[in-house]
Design a protein around this motif. Sequence first.
Motif, PDB file in Angstrom:
ATOM      1  N   LEU A  59       0.829  -1.205   0.000  1.00 19.25           N
ATOM      2  CA  LEU A  59       0.000   0.000   0.000  1.00 19.25           C
ATOM      3  C   LEU A  59       0.865   1.259   0.000  1.00 19.25           C
ATOM      4  O   LEU A  59       0.532   2.251  -0.635  1.00 19.25           O
ATOM      5  N   ASP A  88      -3.359   5.638  -6.566  1.00 18.58           N
ATOM      6  CA  ASP A  88      -4.041   6.102  -5.362  1.00 18.58           C
ATOM      7  C   ASP A  88      -5.465   6.535  -5.673  1.00 18.58           C
ATOM      8  O   ASP A  88      -6.404   6.266  -4.908  1.00 18.58           O
ATOM      9  N   ARG A 103      -7.614   3.434  -6.100  1.00 15.90           N
ATOM     10  CA  ARG A 103      -7.950   2.770  -4.839  1.00 15.90           C
ATOM     11  C   ARG A 103      -9.056   3.512  -4.092  1.00 15.90           C
ATOM     12  O   ARG A 103      -9.994   2.902  -3.575  1.00 15.90           O
ATOM     13  N   VAL A 105      -5.851   3.273   3.160  1.00 14.97           N
ATOM     14  CA  VAL A 105      -4.957   3.633   2.057  1.00 14.97           C
ATOM     15  C   VAL A 105      -4.179   4.876   2.450  1.00 14.97           C
ATOM     16  O   VAL A 105      -4.776   5.862   2.888  1.00 14.97           O
ATOM     17  N   PRO A 118      -7.050  -3.646  -0.788  1.00 18.66           N
ATOM     18  CA  PRO A 118      -6.679  -2.731  -1.871  1.00 18.66           C
ATOM     19  C   PRO A 118      -5.477  -3.226  -2.675  1.00 18.66           C
ATOM     20  O   PRO A 118      -5.224  -2.724  -3.765  1.00 18.66           O
ATOM     21  N   THR A 141      -3.891  -5.674  -5.070  1.00 25.83           N
ATOM     22  CA  THR A 141      -4.516  -6.522  -6.085  1.00 25.83           C
ATOM     23  C   THR A 141      -4.225  -8.001  -5.880  1.00 25.83           C
ATOM     24  O   THR A 141      -5.134  -8.838  -5.884  1.00 25.83           O
TER      25      THR A 141
END
Length: 505
Positions: free
Chosen positions: A194, A308, A311, A399, A493, A495
């Motif tokens: 992240l 970003d 997300r 995030v 978040p 993948t």
Amino acid sequence: MGFAENRGDYWRGRYKTQPGKYGTVKDEYGKTIRFRTKRAAEKAAAVEEERALTASRTKPDPAPEHITFGDYASRWYEAQDLAASTMQNYRRHIEEHLLPQFEGAVVSEITKGEIDAWERSERDRGYAASSIKTWRGTLHLILADAVDEELRESNPATRRRGRGKRAGRSRSRGPEKVVASALSVLLIAERAALLSGRDDEFVAVVAKGYTGMRWGEIVGLETKYVRPTAVRVEQQLYELDSGEMHRCPPKDDSYRTIDTPEWLARLLRGQGARAGDRPCSCHGLRYLFSGHAAANGAVQRPGAKLVDVARVAGVSTGTVSNVLNRPGTVADSTRAAVEQAIADLGYIRYWPATENAPHWRRNGFATWLFQPAATGWYPKKAPQEARPVPLRADPWPGVPARGRGAAQRAEASWVPIARGLTPHGLRHSHKTMMDELRTPPKLQDERMGHEDGSVQARYSHITPEMRQELMVGLTGMWEESLAARRRMSPGSPVTVLDALLRAGS
């Protein structure tokens, strides 16, 4: 009378050349002769002493050689032929810690008291006991060679056993190494991904935790050495002070093949596909992992990135690109969510392109990815103090907020997972995992790149059943950690982790 001196694995002959001075038996080329027995050394020393006494009646006493430590250390360093990393460490020890104290001192006049006083001064300056011990070891090595060259009679840097405070040993005792559980490895890997904005760091942290590879071995892992059921360690990349990533053999020549469970092999193959066929610019080779930050000299892009925005909006990067370039092809609700995310994050579209560095830098990875992932805090770096990683709370586990005013826009921060854990601590963690699984020591040593020279190790052997049992055990740990993570939140978040979580739901 000549005598024999024990040098550990050999004897050397010593004889008096004049009052208070002694010589060593040498061959015709001026090299010290190493005798296998005490008796042979004594006989040769007696012969040389007789020759010296005869010669002293006709020759004047030679003038003693007064060479300073600075001159001798320079000569000593130039004579070494060691690995680049070792030479770099020796140079750093000599230039930064030994020369400031001993540069002008005559080698033959350095005393144990002066060395002890230097060690106390280094300790008072706040250096770690383990570091001071390393620097004194380098000083001991230099002066030992000075003794062999007969520049002095004994080595004042030698530590005499059984002397001084009994509690003095505690000064060299460092903190206990922090290790991570299987779930902690997974959570730290997710956070690292992240922070970097890509899957690479997730795969790298997990691979390090489940293979025990050294940092340089992970950075220097070429795609061709990722096998269907194993990883081959053939070299490492060592970062020199000049910034060069030096390609060299693994530590202690620990070439080895590390078995990988099927799930980890899939992660590594996926990472290989993402890495592509492009070789790095410094070695012309294809590596599995590359750096996450801009290369030195490249324009740094502050603030939020395209990933970003994706997300925060809950869409793919392709959808964000469509909103920016072909808004008519995107549903109104989706376009509105993306535009809101762009406004919230302060995303700047047309920023100069940057080129990532071909490899991670040890400090950059540990300081700005691993430590914040493990502790939830960015470290102190002037002019900023240490601070929590600012997060947008949704989706879980949050995030990282980027750009100006990120702290004001933050809705949450991470709680610590393992304070004090370092990237090398994952190597300790893997060893601990194998201990929990009751893995035979022989197989543990093979994976870690260690060598046990004991008789027990010589008579111990690894069987296919041992390897299979370890793979089953590591798979069980991984699946349990995934199940625990899934109970926290069914998606991620990140993948590659999101696909793993949803595949098991």
